[in-house]
Design a protein around this motif. Structure first.
Motif, mmCIF file in Angstrom:
data_model
loop_
_atom_site.group_PDB
_atom_site.id
_atom_site.type_symbol
_atom_site.label_atom_id
_atom_site.label_comp_id
_atom_site.label_asym_id
_atom_site.label_seq_id
_atom_site.Cartn_x
_atom_site.Cartn_y
_atom_site.Cartn_z
ATOM 1 N N ASN A 76 0.948 -0.803 -0.162
ATOM 2 C CA ASN A 76 -0.444 -0.343 0.149
ATOM 3 C C ASN A 76 0.839 1.460 -0.111
ATOM 4 O O ASN A 76 1.603 0.881 0.574
ATOM 5 C CB ASN A 76 -1.100 0.395 1.398
ATOM 6 C CG ASN A 76 -1.503 0.766 0.924
ATOM 7 O OD1 ASN A 76 -1.704 2.261 0.545
ATOM 8 N ND2 ASN A 76 -1.804 1.509 2.327
ATOM 9 N N THR A 77 0.201 1.950 -1.464
ATOM 10 C CA THR A 77 1.348 3.797 -1.322
ATOM 11 C C THR A 77 -0.186 4.199 -0.783
ATOM 12 O O THR A 77 -0.691 4.465 -1.498
ATOM 13 C CB THR A 77 1.553 3.994 -2.487
ATOM 14 O OG1 THR A 77 3.226 2.607 -2.517
ATOM 15 C CG2 THR A 77 2.901 5.214 -2.087
ATOM 16 N N GLN A 97 10.232 8.153 9.107
ATOM 17 C CA GLN A 97 8.759 7.078 7.385
ATOM 18 C C GLN A 97 8.053 8.640 7.536
ATOM 19 O O GLN A 97 6.975 8.393 6.901
ATOM 20 C CB GLN A 97 8.425 7.048 8.445
ATOM 21 C CG GLN A 97 9.039 5.347 9.482
ATOM 22 C CD GLN A 97 8.621 4.820 9.821
ATOM 23 O OE1 GLN A 97 7.389 4.943 10.366
ATOM 24 N NE2 GLN A 97 8.437 3.914 11.253
ATOM 25 N N ASP A 109 5.069 4.121 2.048
ATOM 26 C CA ASP A 109 5.110 2.549 1.207
ATOM 27 C C ASP A 109 5.019 1.880 2.457
ATOM 28 O O ASP A 109 6.136 2.404 2.930
ATOM 29 C CB ASP A 109 6.364 2.092 0.434
ATOM 30 C CG ASP A 109 6.777 2.822 -1.093
ATOM 31 O OD1 ASP A 109 5.972 3.684 -1.430
ATOM 32 O OD2 ASP A 109 7.245 3.310 -1.510
ATOM 33 N N PHE A 110 3.827 0.995 2.529
ATOM 34 C CA PHE A 110 3.714 0.238 3.437
ATOM 35 C C PHE A 110 4.046 -1.728 2.480
ATOM 36 O O PHE A 110 3.120 -1.267 1.758
ATOM 37 C CB PHE A 110 3.237 0.248 4.524
ATOM 38 C CG PHE A 110 3.198 1.317 5.781
ATOM 39 C CD1 PHE A 110 3.738 0.747 6.327
ATOM 40 C CD2 PHE A 110 3.350 2.279 5.240
ATOM 41 C CE1 PHE A 110 3.827 2.141 7.905
ATOM 42 C CE2 PHE A 110 3.062 3.686 5.918
ATOM 43 C CZ PHE A 110 3.924 3.070 7.177
ATOM 44 N N GLU A 111 3.872 -2.658 3.515
ATOM 45 C CA GLU A 111 3.745 -3.860 2.980
ATOM 46 C C GLU A 111 3.319 -4.447 4.480
ATOM 47 O O GLU A 111 3.375 -4.124 5.102
ATOM 48 C CB GLU A 111 5.089 -4.685 2.722
ATOM 49 C CG GLU A 111 6.206 -4.996 3.933
ATOM 50 C CD GLU A 111 7.386 -5.749 3.323
ATOM 51 O OE1 GLU A 111 7.191 -6.192 2.110
ATOM 52 O OE2 GLU A 111 8.123 -6.524 4.558
ATOM 53 N N ARG A 112 2.684 -5.870 3.632
ATOM 54 C CA ARG A 112 2.190 -6.194 4.777
ATOM 55 C C ARG A 112 1.550 -7.498 4.736
ATOM 56 O O ARG A 112 1.054 -7.984 3.246
ATOM 57 C CB ARG A 112 0.229 -5.551 5.097
ATOM 58 C CG ARG A 112 -0.601 -5.869 5.844
ATOM 59 C CD ARG A 112 -2.402 -5.267 6.036
ATOM 60 N NE ARG A 112 -3.620 -5.606 5.375
ATOM 61 C CZ ARG A 112 -3.941 -6.933 5.224
ATOM 62 N NH1 ARG A 112 -4.451 -6.917 6.382
ATOM 63 N NH2 ARG A 112 -4.638 -7.221 3.977
ATOM 64 N N SER A 119 2.039 -5.517 9.026
ATOM 65 C CA SER A 119 2.548 -4.475 8.659
ATOM 66 C C SER A 119 4.255 -3.916 9.036
ATOM 67 O O SER A 119 4.229 -3.922 10.116
ATOM 68 C CB SER A 119 1.572 -2.974 8.306
ATOM 69 O OG SER A 119 1.826 -2.618 9.460
ATOM 70 N N LYS A 120 4.533 -3.462 7.718
ATOM 71 C CA LYS A 120 5.988 -2.378 7.848
ATOM 72 C C LYS A 120 6.223 -1.393 7.149
ATOM 73 O O LYS A 120 5.753 -1.981 5.578
ATOM 74 C CB LYS A 120 7.357 -4.101 7.307
ATOM 75 C CG LYS A 120 8.834 -3.546 7.637
ATOM 76 C CD LYS A 120 9.516 -4.393 7.646
ATOM 77 C CE LYS A 120 9.109 -4.793 6.202
ATOM 78 N NZ LYS A 120 10.630 -6.281 6.245
ATOM 79 N N PHE A 121 6.858 -0.677 7.583
ATOM 80 C CA PHE A 121 7.386 0.871 7.241
ATOM 81 C C PHE A 121 8.737 0.150 5.769
ATOM 82 O O PHE A 121 9.509 -0.558 6.294
ATOM 83 C CB PHE A 121 7.741 1.517 7.635
ATOM 84 C CG PHE A 121 7.822 2.588 7.066
ATOM 85 C CD1 PHE A 121 7.682 3.687 6.659
ATOM 86 C CD2 PHE A 121 9.127 2.901 7.147
ATOM 87 C CE1 PHE A 121 7.965 4.722 5.484
ATOM 88 C CE2 PHE A 121 10.526 4.372 5.810
ATOM 89 C CZ PHE A 121 9.164 4.658 5.695
ATOM 90 N N LEU A 122 8.090 0.751 4.480
ATOM 91 C CA LEU A 122 9.025 0.666 3.758
ATOM 92 C C LEU A 122 9.782 1.848 2.936
ATOM 93 O O LEU A 122 11.083 1.331 3.172
ATOM 94 C CB LEU A 122 8.696 0.083 2.297
ATOM 95 C CG LEU A 122 7.601 -1.651 2.518
ATOM 96 C CD1 LEU A 122 7.174 -2.076 1.108
ATOM 97 C CD2 LEU A 122 8.871 -2.471 3.073
ATOM 98 N N GLU A 209 -4.891 -2.641 11.084
ATOM 99 C CA GLU A 209 -4.532 -2.694 10.224
ATOM 100 C C GLU A 209 -4.826 -2.714 9.254
ATOM 101 O O GLU A 209 -4.387 -2.229 7.688
ATOM 102 C CB GLU A 209 -2.898 -3.725 10.317
ATOM 103 C CG GLU A 209 -2.349 -2.844 11.299
ATOM 104 C CD GLU A 209 -1.989 -1.710 10.941
ATOM 105 O OE1 GLU A 209 -0.906 -1.217 9.759
ATOM 106 O OE2 GLU A 209 -0.864 -1.108 12.629
#
Length: 344
Positions: A76-77, A97, A109-112, A119-122, A209
């Protein structure tokens, strides 16, 4: 042997000395800092005036995708846009961030991991903004009318297209330049805030989340039923033999109509005769006083009130106005209850 350090009367150990190179950089950057900033309330394209200030504030759109090569993962952006001023940092969020100060369009950008719902910040991508003091990059906003576009897709469409620059990711010399292309499409039935999602993360503490990632799935709805601000695409494109990360958005609003700022007689947004008359009268009076004072000084060596042309009259002006006002009041009130007869 002990050396003694002496200071002149004009300096001290705690005095602030700005390096000449830094001072020169700031001096050269100051004009561009003033001219580069985007004024959302005064956009002029081919003598057409557009006021997008009603769209002020931080607005968000999301780009959600599930790559086929990484099942169980979701990316998710979140793009946050504020046309009228720079974005503010969010309380409690680490600075790494967030996009740097001066950013007006930022993508985070995050990935889940779907099975574990974690989730984690990218990355944080500054897309557009003014960074004059950091790296001399500015937003360089350019505007065109949609009806002037050579693309067949713009045929019959009314509105403006804005190209906003300044971002770079990563923020290094070898980073990729970023830009945003926003098409403001005329839609007289929309304010541009329909379905709006503001950047209120400080207050939005009840979202799970999953909701944060899923709440924007309606972005692909039909434009007549969905949100006014829509995400179209984000990808690297070759522009002028240079690779640039391009964010494309569409914003439907009545403020993008060419007649949005025209009132009766198409005079709205333009200075009328009375305004110009006041301005010309003020300038003429100022020029008369300045020239007259200069003449009295050089010809007669006048000082003080004697410098001003007709100085005595100007000095007596408050008393003249007071006497005139008293006569007007007496005229309006009349001679009183005696009906005009005097006492015998």
């Amino acid at each position: 042997m002990r050396l003694r350090r002496s200071y002149s009367a004009t300096s001290s150990p705690s005095s602030f000395n700005l390096p000449l190179s830094t001072f020169t950089t700031l001096l050269l950057a100051f004009p561009s800092l003033i001219s580069a900033s985007l004024d959302c309330g005064s956009i002029v394209v081919k003598d057409k005036h557009f006021d997008l200030s009603p769209l002020d504030g931080a607005h968000q759109v999301h780009w959600v995708r599930e790559p086929e090569d990484t099942p169980g993962m979701e990316f998710n952006t979140t793009f946050t846009i504020d046309l009228c001023k720079k974005l503010k940092w969010t309380k409690g969020v680490p600075r790494e961030q967030e996009c740097p100060h001066g950013t007006r369009i930022c993508g985070v950008d995050f990935e889940r991991d779907i099975p574990s719902n974690t989730s984690k910040f990218l990355a944080a991508r500054p897309i557009a903004g003014d960074y004059t003091l950091q790296n001399h990059r500015t937003i360089q906003a350019t505007w065109t009318l949609l009806r002037d576009s050579k693309s067949n897709l713009d045929a019959g469409r009314e509105g403006i297209r804005g190209e906003l620059h300044g971002g770079r990711y990563p923020d290094k010399k070898d980073g990729t330049d970023q830009m945003a292309i926003i098409e403001f499409v005329c839609d007289k039935e929309r304010t541009g805030l329909e379905g709006d999602e503001k950047d209120d993360r400080d207050k939005d503490e009840d979202d799970t989340e999953d909701e944060k990632f899923r709440r924007e799935e309606g972005d692909d709805m039909d434009s007549s039923k969905g949100k006014s601000l829509k995400f179209n695409s984000y990808k690297e494109e070759e522009l002028d033999k240079k690779t640039i990360g391009v964010l494309r958005l569409e914003w439907r609003t009545k403020y993008a109509c060419e007649d949005a700022n025209e009132g009766p007689g198409e005079s709205s947004g333009r200075w009328g005769f009375f305004t110009w008359f006041i301005i010309i009268l003020f300038l003429a009076t100022a020029a008369y006083l300045i020239f007259g004072s200069w003449l009295n000084y050089n010809r007669y060596g006048a000082r003080g009130w004697d410098l001003l042309p007709h100085g005595d009259t100007i000095r007596d002006l408050p008393y003249l106005i007071k006497d005139w006002a008293r006569r007007v009041v007496n005229t309006i009130q009349g001679p009183g209850s005696r009906g005009g007869y005097s006492a015998v």
